[in-house]
Motif scaffolding. Structure first.
Motif, PDB file in Angstrom:
ATOM      1  N   ARG A   1     -10.390   0.737   3.279  1.00  0.00           N
ATOM      2  CA  ARG A   1      -9.935  -0.609   3.648  1.00  0.00           C
ATOM      3  C   ARG A   1      -8.445  -0.489   3.963  1.00  0.00           C
ATOM      4  NH1 ARG A   1      -8.048  -5.530   1.219  1.00  0.00           N
ATOM      5  NH2 ARG A   1      -7.868  -4.515  -0.784  1.00  0.00           N
TER       6      ARG A   1
ATOM      7  N   TYR B   1      -6.100  -4.275 -15.886  1.00  0.00           N
ATOM      8  CA  TYR B   1      -5.258  -5.451 -16.107  1.00  0.00           C
ATOM      9  C   TYR B   1      -5.244  -5.896 -17.573  1.00  0.00           C
ATOM     10  CZ  TYR B   1      -5.374  -6.662 -11.051  1.00  0.00           C
ATOM     11  OH  TYR B   1      -5.225  -6.699  -9.694  1.00  0.00           O
TER      12      TYR B   1
ATOM     13  N   HIS C   1     -11.188   1.234 -13.773  1.00  0.00           N
ATOM     14  CA  HIS C   1      -9.926   0.673 -14.220  1.00  0.00           C
ATOM     15  C   HIS C   1      -9.830   1.019 -15.682  1.00  0.00           C
ATOM     16  CE1 HIS C   1     -11.750  -1.710 -10.970  1.00  0.00           C
ATOM     17  NE2 HIS C   1     -10.540  -1.779 -10.474  1.00  0.00           N
TER      18      HIS C   1
ATOM     19  N   ASP D   1      -7.966   1.018  -0.698  1.00  0.00           N
ATOM     20  CA  ASP D   1      -9.273   0.913  -1.338  1.00  0.00           C
ATOM     21  C   ASP D   1     -10.246   1.563  -0.379  1.00  0.00           C
ATOM     22  OD1 ASP D   1      -8.974  -0.670  -3.773  1.00  0.00           O
ATOM     23  OD2 ASP D   1      -8.179  -2.191  -2.435  1.00  0.00           O
TER      24      ASP D   1
ATOM     25  N   ARG E   1     -18.338  -7.685 -10.722  1.00  0.00           N
ATOM     26  CA  ARG E   1     -17.991  -6.467 -10.000  1.00  0.00           C
ATOM     27  C   ARG E   1     -18.934  -5.309 -10.316  1.00  0.00           C
ATOM     28  NH1 ARG E   1     -11.675  -4.674  -9.541  1.00  0.00           N
ATOM     29  NH2 ARG E   1     -11.979  -3.500  -7.619  1.00  0.00           N
TER      30      ARG E   1
ATOM     31  N   TRP F   1       0.784  -1.244   0.000  1.00  0.00           N
ATOM     32  CA  TRP F   1       0.000   0.000   0.000  1.00  0.00           C
ATOM     33  C   TRP F   1       0.809   1.284   0.000  1.00  0.00           C
ATOM     34  CZ3 TRP F   1      -4.368  -1.501  -1.570  1.00  0.00           C
ATOM     35  CH2 TRP F   1      -4.974  -2.672  -1.103  1.00  0.00           C
TER      36      TRP F   1
ATOM     37  N   SER G   1     -11.728  -6.436  -3.217  1.00  0.00           N
ATOM     38  CA  SER G   1     -10.869  -5.344  -2.740  1.00  0.00           C
ATOM     39  C   SER G   1     -11.642  -4.203  -2.088  1.00  0.00           C
ATOM     40  CB  SER G   1     -10.043  -4.806  -3.905  1.00  0.00           C
ATOM     41  OG  SER G   1     -10.895  -4.339  -4.920  1.00  0.00           O
TER      42      SER G   1
HETATM   43  C1  BGC Z   1      -8.537  -4.316  -7.849  1.00  0.00           C
HETATM   44  C2  BGC Z   1      -8.456  -2.824  -7.659  1.00  0.00           C
HETATM   45  C3  BGC Z   1      -7.966  -2.515  -6.264  1.00  0.00           C
HETATM   46  C4  BGC Z   1      -6.611  -3.180  -6.069  1.00  0.00           C
HETATM   47  C5  BGC Z   1      -6.020  -2.951  -4.684  1.00  0.00           C
HETATM   48  C6  BGC Z   1      -7.239  -5.018  -7.493  1.00  0.00           C
HETATM   49  O1  BGC Z   1      -7.426  -6.384  -7.481  1.00  0.00           O
HETATM   50  O2  BGC Z   1      -8.868  -4.595  -9.189  1.00  0.00           O
HETATM   51  O3  BGC Z   1      -9.696  -2.222  -7.872  1.00  0.00           O
HETATM   52  O4  BGC Z   1      -7.891  -1.145  -6.065  1.00  0.00           O
HETATM   53  O5  BGC Z   1      -6.769  -4.591  -6.238  1.00  0.00           O
HETATM   54  O6  BGC Z   1      -6.728  -3.631  -3.722  1.00  0.00           O
END
Ligand code: BGC
Length: 762
Positions: free
Chosen positions: A50, A199, A153, A44, A119, A27, A350
């Motif tokens: 989080r 991704y 994303h 997140d 999602r 992080w 996440s």
């Molecule tokens: C998710 C993102 C998230 C990142 C960090 C990824 O798997 O696609 O949206 O911000 O993880 O947790």
């Protein structure tokens, strides 16, 4: 504070610079103490914090600090309230300051292409306009507090199946019209500090090394000033990434990719200036936060919980109501379904928040001493028939005046990481709802889900209330709405099709794992259902209120709009019911020029207004040429054909209440190169060639008419006209209408006419 970032960078070794292009750990970014470069923490996102202090992961598996879970994107988008979204952003921004989080990883804006995307609950809408406005508001709110955001994303990552590797295959027009506008709006309106690349590949090129996206479109076209960060683990070729404009790799690769950067610079494959540029962008993000750090900020979980309840109260969508809601307090009420006790209020992955407190609808009913009894009926966690519970619920339903079934999708059926395979609700729930409806017509269904479900029982129910994944305040908000303390004002930000098979990308989704072909192109959501006239369960924009609104007095300040002009559209909305309420006024535009492949209508404006009982307000919208345009691949730009357009204002995409037409007169014309395949019809239609074409073919047309008159009449005339209009110039030679030499001269002459016109336009 003013800092000379270039000077700081000039004092770094190449290894230090490469190091700053990736994270220190899950992080945090890296610090360089000797140069006064601090580390920055991210978290997140998007609908709460989080923050992980110990063991980290990006899938929401390990503990995070206690925080407040706000409604997920599916719900907040349904508020259609940009100010509410900005306020939620601001609350989150303050929480970030209190927790020393420099970047909040959100908003998540991928367009809802299929109801199956695991999602979807986190994403906002099927409509790019609504998504863009809500995302920009969120960013504005968070960044007001000096905390950065990461809109994600980027781009075209609308499925979970092989989301990390598959290639989203889509046309330039589809990308520009559906999947990019929300990012564009957010960048232009709110300048997020970071953009998170996705991704997947886009037409074969990984987002993380896609120069077209990350540099040409994002920075050069839209003017993005921040840093591009990867989704967690999205790097493929780090050197290509630097060249493409990818600044920060998260979480990092234990130095592996950094070393590749160093090597590439030393070998002369990578220009060190590009590394410097990435470092500078990353440092700017870090210092921007440091300079706005507010160490006195307090995370008041109690206060923010109340905000979460208030926000969710504005998001829930009343889908059906025969008048049973709000429930009269003197009625004998039965709650059925474990969601009444254990509401599902957030999705997995996440964005999973360690919530500070959750009150269920049942708890609230008890607290407010409502006349409610409860039978579990079915589990909130699995699709498993519990016969004893079912029987008990049916018996109790017979004795009650009103039954409220708290239904929804169990966690396992909807999460980041995988897509749903069906749009059905758990069978045990459908069955119990049907059985209860047989004995109790006054049955209300409350839904807890992150994306559309099939509701075969919908027409039989007395009311359906969609709470979505409404955050930790869901139970309290639900209670307020059921009993009329709040008048519901949410509207669907996505269509609920009748069946999965009706959805636009049914034939293509999710692809073979290597490629995800976006074959439905721009026809996503209501753009598809409305154009194809496919009946749906609940349309985009739909949502009921406990009061009624009347629309009148649509006015356009002009009947003819030239390019460069702005048209003002106004309409009066009156609350003709007896309760105060909020209406979401929606403005759609239709192209009436038979332009091929345009959706029946598109959302180009919306406003949420509060109206006291009996009150009238005038809403006003501004329309510009871009609102009439589609993305024309021929010119790689937006283009609005001259002609007739319709302004359509209403309560939902399937409830248009006011309409007016106007004419748009644009100067721009699409380029046309005349050759042997150009048809006579094309030449007659195009103002640049029409005159010449009439001179050339007028005789033949007159002859045709004569022939027709002498033969069977109208049908023949139509046929001959159609054949001539469809005839390419080259066939006129074999038909004896002109010689080959004449044809060549005509083509050259028409192209000259076209060229001179085009020069004049410039
Ligand atoms: C998710 C993102 C998230 C990142 C960090 C990824 O798997 O696609 O949206 O911000 O993880 O947790």
């Amino acid at each position: 504070m003013k800092r000379d970032l270039k000077k700081i960078i000039s004092e770094m070794t190449l290894e230090e610079k490469a190091g700053l292009c990736s994270g220190k750990d899950f992080w945090n970014t890296k610090e360089i103490e000797r140069l006064g470069v601090p580390s920055l923490m991210m978290s997140d996102g998007p609908h709460g914090l989080r923050k992980q202090e110990s063991e980290a992961d990006h899938l929401g598996l390990n503990e995070s600090v206690e925080a407040v879970c706000f409604p997920a994107g599916c719900a907040t988008a349904s508020s259609f309230d940009v100010e509410l979204m900005a306020k939620m952003g601001e609350t989150l921004g303050k929480e970030c300051q209190a927790e020393n989080i420099g970047i909040l990883l959100g908003p998540a804006v991928n367009i809802k292409r299929s109801p199956l995307c695991g999602r979807n609950f986190e994403y906002l809408s099927e409509d790019p306009y609504l998504t863009g406005k809500m995302a920009a508001a969120y960013i504005r709110g968070v960044q007001k507090c000096g905390v950065g955001t990461s809109i994600k994303h980027f781009a075209a990552n609308s499925q979970e199946y092989r989301r990390m590797s598959s290639s989203s295959e889509l046309s330039e027009r589809t990308l520009r019209e559906i999947y990019l506008p929300a990012f564009e709006e957010a960048v232009k309106e709110a300048q997020p500090k970071t953009v998170m690349c996705s991704y997947n590949k886009i037409n074969g090129v990984f987002a993380a090394e896609n120069k077209k996206l990350l540099t040409e479109i994002l920075r050069e076209e839209w003017g993005f000033e921040g840093a591009v960060v990867t989704d967690w683990g999205a790097v493929n070729d780090r050197v290509k990434g630097i060249k493409a404009g990818l600044d920060l790799e998260m979480p990092g690769s234990d130095g592996y990719h950094d070393r590749k950067i160093v090597r590439a610079v030393k070998e002369g494959i990578l220009d060190e200036k590009l590394v410097d540029q990435a470092v500078e962008r990353n440092l700017k993000v870090v210092f921007d936060y440091i300079d706005h750090r507010n160490p006195d900020a307090v995370f008041d979980r109690g206060r923010d919980h109340k905000k979460a309840v208030d926000i969710e109260s504005e998001c829930a969508v009343l889908l059906e109501n025969n008048g049973i809601l709000p429930i009269c307090v003197d009625k004998k009420i039965l709650y059925v379904g474990e969601f009444a006790e254990r509401p599902r209020y957030q999705g997995g992955g996440s964005s999973h928040i360690h919530s500070s407190c959750v009150a269920s609808a049942l708890e609230m009913a008890k607290k407010k001493q409502r006349n409610v009894s409860y039978v579990k009926g079915f589990s909130a966690y699995r699709d498993e028939k519990e016969l004893y519970e079912m029987k008990k619920a049916i018996e109790a339903a017979k004795q009650a005046d009103v039954v409220v079934v708290f239904a929804g999708l169990p966690d396992i059926m909807e999460s980041e990481g995988y897509d749903r395979t069906t749009m059905s609700m758990p069978e045990c729930q459908n069955e119990l709802i049907e059985e209860i409806l047989k004995v109790q017509p006054n049955t209300v269904v409350v839904l807890h889900n992150g994306s559309p479900v099939e509701t075969p029982w919908a027409e039989k129910t007395a009311a359906v209330l969609e709470m979505y994944l409404g955050g930790q305040g869901v139970g309290e908000a639900c209670d307020r709405i059921l009993y009329g303390e709040v008048n519901p004002s949410g509207r669907l930000a996505e269509t609920f099709p009748l069946r999965l098979e009706d959805s636009p990308c049914y034939l293509y989704y999710p692809g073979d794992g290597k490629k995800a072909v976006y074959g439905e192109e721009i026809f996503v959501g209501y753009r598809y259902y409305d154009t194809k006239k496919i009946p749906v369960r609940w349309a985009f924009g739909h949502g009921k209120s406990y009061t009624t609104f009347e629309y009148s007095n649509l006015k356009l300040d002009r009947r003819k709009m030239q390019d460069g002009e702005r048209m003002i559209v106004t309409a009066d909305i009156t609350n003709i019911g007896e309760r105060d309420g909020k209406e979401v006024v929606q403005l759609y535009i239709s192209d009436k020029n038979k332009t091929p492949l345009r959706p029946e209508k598109e959302l180009k404006g919306f406003q949420k207004i509060q109206l006291k009982a009996g009150e009238t307000k005038t809403v006003s919208f501004e329309i510009v040429e871009k609102d009439l345009s589609y993305y024309e691949e021929m010119i790689h730009d937006w283009y609005a054909p001259s002609g007739i357009y319709q302004i359509r204002i209403g309560h939902a995409s399937d409830e248009i209440l006011l309409e007016e037409e106007f004419e748009f007169v644009g100067k721009q014309m699409l380029p046309m190169r005349v050759d042997g395949t150009t048809t006579v019809g094309d030449l007659l239609k195009d103002p640049r060639t029409a005159e010449a074409a009439y001179k050339l073919f007028g005789n033949v047309m007159a002859q045709n008419e004569e022939t027709a008159e002498n033969s069977e009449g109208e049908a023949d005339a139509e046929m001959l006209k159609a054949i001539l209009e469809g005839a390419p110039l080259k066939s006129l030679v074999s038909l004896g209408a002109m010689t080959g030499e004449e044809q060549e001269q005509v083509i050259a002459m028409l192209n000259r006419a076209m060229g001179s016109e085009q020069r004049e336009e410039k």
